[in-house]
Design an enzyme around this catalytic site. Structure first.
Site, PDB file in Angstrom:
ATOM      1  N   GLY A 218       0.810  -1.233   0.000  1.00  0.00           N
ATOM      2  CA  GLY A 218       0.000   0.000   0.000  1.00  0.00           C
ATOM      3  C   GLY A 218       0.831   1.264   0.000  1.00  0.00           C
ATOM      4  O   GLY A 218       2.055   1.239   0.116  1.00  0.00           O
TER       5      GLY A 218
ATOM      6  N   GLY B 123       2.511   3.658   1.557  1.00  0.00           N
ATOM      7  CA  GLY B 123       3.040   3.873   2.898  1.00  0.00           C
ATOM      8  C   GLY B 123       3.616   5.255   3.087  1.00  0.00           C
ATOM      9  O   GLY B 123       3.758   5.738   4.203  1.00  0.00           O
TER      10      GLY B 123
ATOM     11  N   GLY C 240       6.838   7.128   6.650  1.00  0.00           N
ATOM     12  CA  GLY C 240       6.011   7.874   5.694  1.00  0.00           C
ATOM     13  C   GLY C 240       6.707   9.071   5.076  1.00  0.00           C
ATOM     14  O   GLY C 240       6.086   9.865   4.368  1.00  0.00           O
TER      15      GLY C 240
ATOM     16  N   ASP D  88       4.304  -4.324  -7.209  1.00  0.00           N
ATOM     17  CA  ASP D  88       3.674  -3.107  -6.688  1.00  0.00           C
ATOM     18  C   ASP D  88       4.273  -1.865  -7.329  1.00  0.00           C
ATOM     19  O   ASP D  88       3.767  -0.762  -7.103  1.00  0.00           O
ATOM     20  CB  ASP D  88       3.822  -3.029  -5.160  1.00  0.00           C
ATOM     21  CG  ASP D  88       5.271  -3.155  -4.723  1.00  0.00           C
ATOM     22  OD1 ASP D  88       5.905  -4.170  -5.063  1.00  0.00           O
ATOM     23  OD2 ASP D  88       5.782  -2.237  -4.048  1.00  0.00           O
TER      24      ASP D  88
HETATM   25  P1  AMP Z   1       9.166   0.683  -2.657  1.00  0.00           P
HETATM   26  O1  AMP Z   1      10.215  -0.381  -2.612  1.00  0.00           O
HETATM   27  O2  AMP Z   1       9.689   2.092  -2.495  1.00  0.00           O
HETATM   28  O3  AMP Z   1       8.276   0.559  -3.824  1.00  0.00           O
HETATM   29  O4  AMP Z   1       8.257   0.497  -1.337  1.00  0.00           O
HETATM   30  C1  AMP Z   1       7.666  -0.717  -0.982  1.00  0.00           C
HETATM   31  C2  AMP Z   1       6.636  -0.472   0.082  1.00  0.00           C
HETATM   32  O5  AMP Z   1       7.224   0.135   1.239  1.00  0.00           O
HETATM   33  C3  AMP Z   1       5.482   0.430  -0.329  1.00  0.00           C
HETATM   34  O6  AMP Z   1       4.313  -0.041   0.282  1.00  0.00           O
HETATM   35  C4  AMP Z   1       5.903   1.763   0.235  1.00  0.00           C
HETATM   36  O7  AMP Z   1       4.797   2.602   0.470  1.00  0.00           O
HETATM   37  C5  AMP Z   1       6.564   1.351   1.535  1.00  0.00           C
HETATM   38  N1  AMP Z   1       7.544   2.350   1.986  1.00  0.00           N
HETATM   39  C6  AMP Z   1       8.758   2.632   1.442  1.00  0.00           C
HETATM   40  N2  AMP Z   1       9.374   3.619   2.128  1.00  0.00           N
HETATM   41  C7  AMP Z   1       8.536   3.983   3.125  1.00  0.00           C
HETATM   42  C8  AMP Z   1       8.586   4.958   4.162  1.00  0.00           C
HETATM   43  N3  AMP Z   1       9.646   5.760   4.339  1.00  0.00           N
HETATM   44  N4  AMP Z   1       7.521   5.045   4.999  1.00  0.00           N
HETATM   45  C9  AMP Z   1       6.462   4.246   4.839  1.00  0.00           C
HETATM   46  N5  AMP Z   1       6.346   3.318   3.891  1.00  0.00           N
HETATM   47  C10 AMP Z   1       7.366   3.181   3.028  1.00  0.00           C
HETATM   48 MG    MG Z   2       6.749   1.274  -4.566  1.00  0.00          MG
END
Ligand code: AMP
Ligand code: MG
Length: 535
Positions: free
Chosen positions: A107, A109, A143, A277
């Site tokens: 989701g 995040g 976040g 995702d």
């Molecule tokens: P990504 O690898 O950046 O596509 O992130 C994978 C998941 O981790 C997604 O659900 C992002 O929303 C969540 N995510 C990555 N960085 C953060 C963060 N700093 N705070 C909250 N959620 C994160």
């Molecule tokens: Mg992502």
């Protein structure tokens, strides 16, 4: 007389995702599972000192927005400190396969969508803040986003757009005045870094994973509802949803994904985290994290340190991984059709055919060649080029650009191009040993024979090649230099880099330093050569 453009804080937003799909009734903004819903309403969390660091004039013109002052209501909105009355912010629920394994609910995040605004041409665009604070999908993280990764997302998504690559866009980069603690390489060296928020913009941010999570929970009504929403808003040309339309839709997703990956492979872009995702349902490049640009042509290269055990997402793997991801999407969409194999399988073949044809057409254009009626010899020629560039450790961008300029001179001389070829290779290769360049020299001879069959004027061939071979791409070390200067409060490098990336096919003689070969010191430098997922 045309009316003056309305500032962003006076714009009217619509919220089709929120009003047409199922929203989580809870307002509890803590990490939790959200079964049964497509999204969670959530407000951005304010930051200390929102101020504008970068602005996309090009995207703003599309949206009819004036550049806001450095501080004020519009920038407060772009950093999450203010929400316009017509906005209904939300975080989307999605899941995904990470590095090949089902990861369950992920989701938004650290992304919060604000709503959709109407562009000058009437089209609708969703505005989403990345780094605007926690949501129910933040899991164990904060976040937030750091300035370093936000500069990378801002510059790269705009650069990709100007290279003609399908991508989400970035409207603004705002500093927050807050610090964010990050352990950049997961090695216990956490440090505070300046925070930032990017406002990214796309017709939709729906990913493969939005469908996957619904299948995983057997929420089949929600699955159909999301599919119908995406079809009606983003694929209206396919008609009202039906089994036949779902089938055509999946084929169109496969086709667009193939075109996107063909672009990546011809500009030398490595996404770095092609988890499901991070795959857009619209075939847009999305989620700029530990991406990188090829310097020596090396199919096995990835900048992502998190992927150093398997190299799953290395440059040369991308076409195959996209297909694997499409298979996972086919699985997620299978309840929508009676016989999934019969309905969805042909689209996977379409993916492969589209990818091969598109990449070949792009390569021929880069080489100044018009497609030959019998394409087979040209496939052999381009295949051999990949191998020769790799052996020579040639800089892909420089090779094609220098070759474009050389073409008229090469065509003027029926014999004796050897010296010109030698110096071309010396200019673009990272390997000074002469012996390794035999395959590329031989390839250039072969290429010249083929080029001589072209009937266009040499100058016209050169012009066509220069329009297909960018001079400027977002070299990893240049991005890192701009980041380090920006962290010290100096935006000059960022602005210079952004300037050339907006017209990457132009010469910009005052900016030669931004089109140079990677210097030796940048070969292994963290941030320039390697990045982790936490970026
Ligand atoms: P990504 O690898 O950046 O596509 O992130 C994978 C998941 O981790 C997604 O659900 C992002 O929303 C969540 N995510 C990555 N960085 C953060 C963060 N700093 N705070 C909250 N959620 C994160
Ligand atoms: Mg992502």
């Amino acid at each position: 007389m045309a009316s003056a453009p309305q500032p962003l804080d006076h714009a009217t937003f619509t919220n089709s995702f929120v009003t047409e799909l199922l929203g989580d009734p809870s307002r509890e903004n803590v990490p939790r599972q959200v079964p049964g819903y497509h999204y969670s309403p959530v407000q951005p969390t304010a930051v200390a000192d929102p101020h504008l660091l970068a602005w996309s004039e090009d995207l703003a013109a599309t949206l009819g927005l004036p550049r806001p002052p450095e501080r004020g209501p519009a920038v407060e909105l772009l950093a999450g400190n203010r929400v316009a009355p017509t906005m209904q912010p939300y975080a989307a629920r999605y899941g995904g396969h990470q590095f090949g394994n089902w990861a369950g609910q992920l989701g938004d995040g650290r992304a919060i969508s604000l709503g959709e605004m109407r562009a000058v041409d009437g089209s609708r665009w969703e505005l989403q803040l990345k780094g605007a604070g926690p949501t129910p999908y933040s899991r164990r993280a904060d976040g937030r986003a750091v300035l370093r990764s936000s500069i990378r997302e801002f510059l790269c998504s705009e650069a990709m757009h100007h290279l003609g690559v399908p991508t989400t866009r970035a409207l603004s980069l705002a500093g927050t005045g807050d610090e964010v603690v990050r352990d950049m390489f997961y090695n216990g060296n956490a440090r505070p870094e300046p925070g930032a928020v990017v406002c990214r913009v796309a017709p939709s941010f729906v990913r493969f994973g939005n469908f996957q999570i619904l299948l995983a929970h057997q929420e089949l009504d929600n699955l159909r509802q999301l599919a119908d929403y995406v079809l009606r808003h983003h694929f209206p040309e396919l008609g009202e949803p039906s089994e036949a339309v779902y089938t055509q839709w999946f084929a169109e997703i496969c086709r667009r994904t193939a075109v996107m990956v063909a672009h990546w492979m011809t500009v030398g872009f490595v996404h770095g985290v092609m988890n499901t995702d991070n795959m857009s349902i619209l075939g847009l490049t999305i989620d700029y994290g530990p991406y990188g640009w090829l310097e020596p042509y090396e199919p096995g290269w990835t900048p992502n340190t998190t992927d150093f055990s398997t190299y799953r997402y290395a440059f040369g793997q991308q076409p195959r991984v996209a297909l694997w991801n499409l298979m996972q999407l086919a699985q997620a969409l299978s309840p929508l059709v009676t016989d999934a194999t019969a309905a969805l399988r042909p689209a996977l073949d379409l993916y492969a055919a589209t990818f091969n044809q598109t990449r070949q057409a792009m390569l021929l254009r880069k080489l100044g060649l018009t497609p030959h009626p019998d394409g087979q010899p040209d496939y052999a020629l381009t295949e051999a080029l990949h191998a020769a560039l790799e052996t020579s450790e040639a800089d892909m961008t420089l090779f094609f650009r220098r070759l474009s300029h050389l073409v008229p001179a090469l065509l003027a001389e029926p014999e004796g191009n050897a010296a010109a070829f030698q110096s071309l290779i010396e200019e673009v290769s990272y390997n000074p040993q002469g012996a390794v360049h035999t395959p590329l020299l031989e390839w250039l001879e072969r290429y010249m024979q083929r080029l001589r069959q072209e009937t266009a004027e040499p100058e016209a061939i050169r012009a066509g090649m220069l329009a297909a071979n960018p001079k400027y791409v977002l070299r990893n070390y240049l991005a890192q230099q701009a980041i380090e200067a920006a962290e010290a409060g100096d935006l000059t490098d960022l602005e210079r880099l952004y300037h050339v990336l907006k017209t990457p096919f132009d010469e910009h003689p005052a900016y030669e330093d931004l089109a140079a070969k990677r210097p030796e010191w940048a070969r292994e430098k963290p941030g320039s050569a390697t990045l982790s997922c936490s970026s």
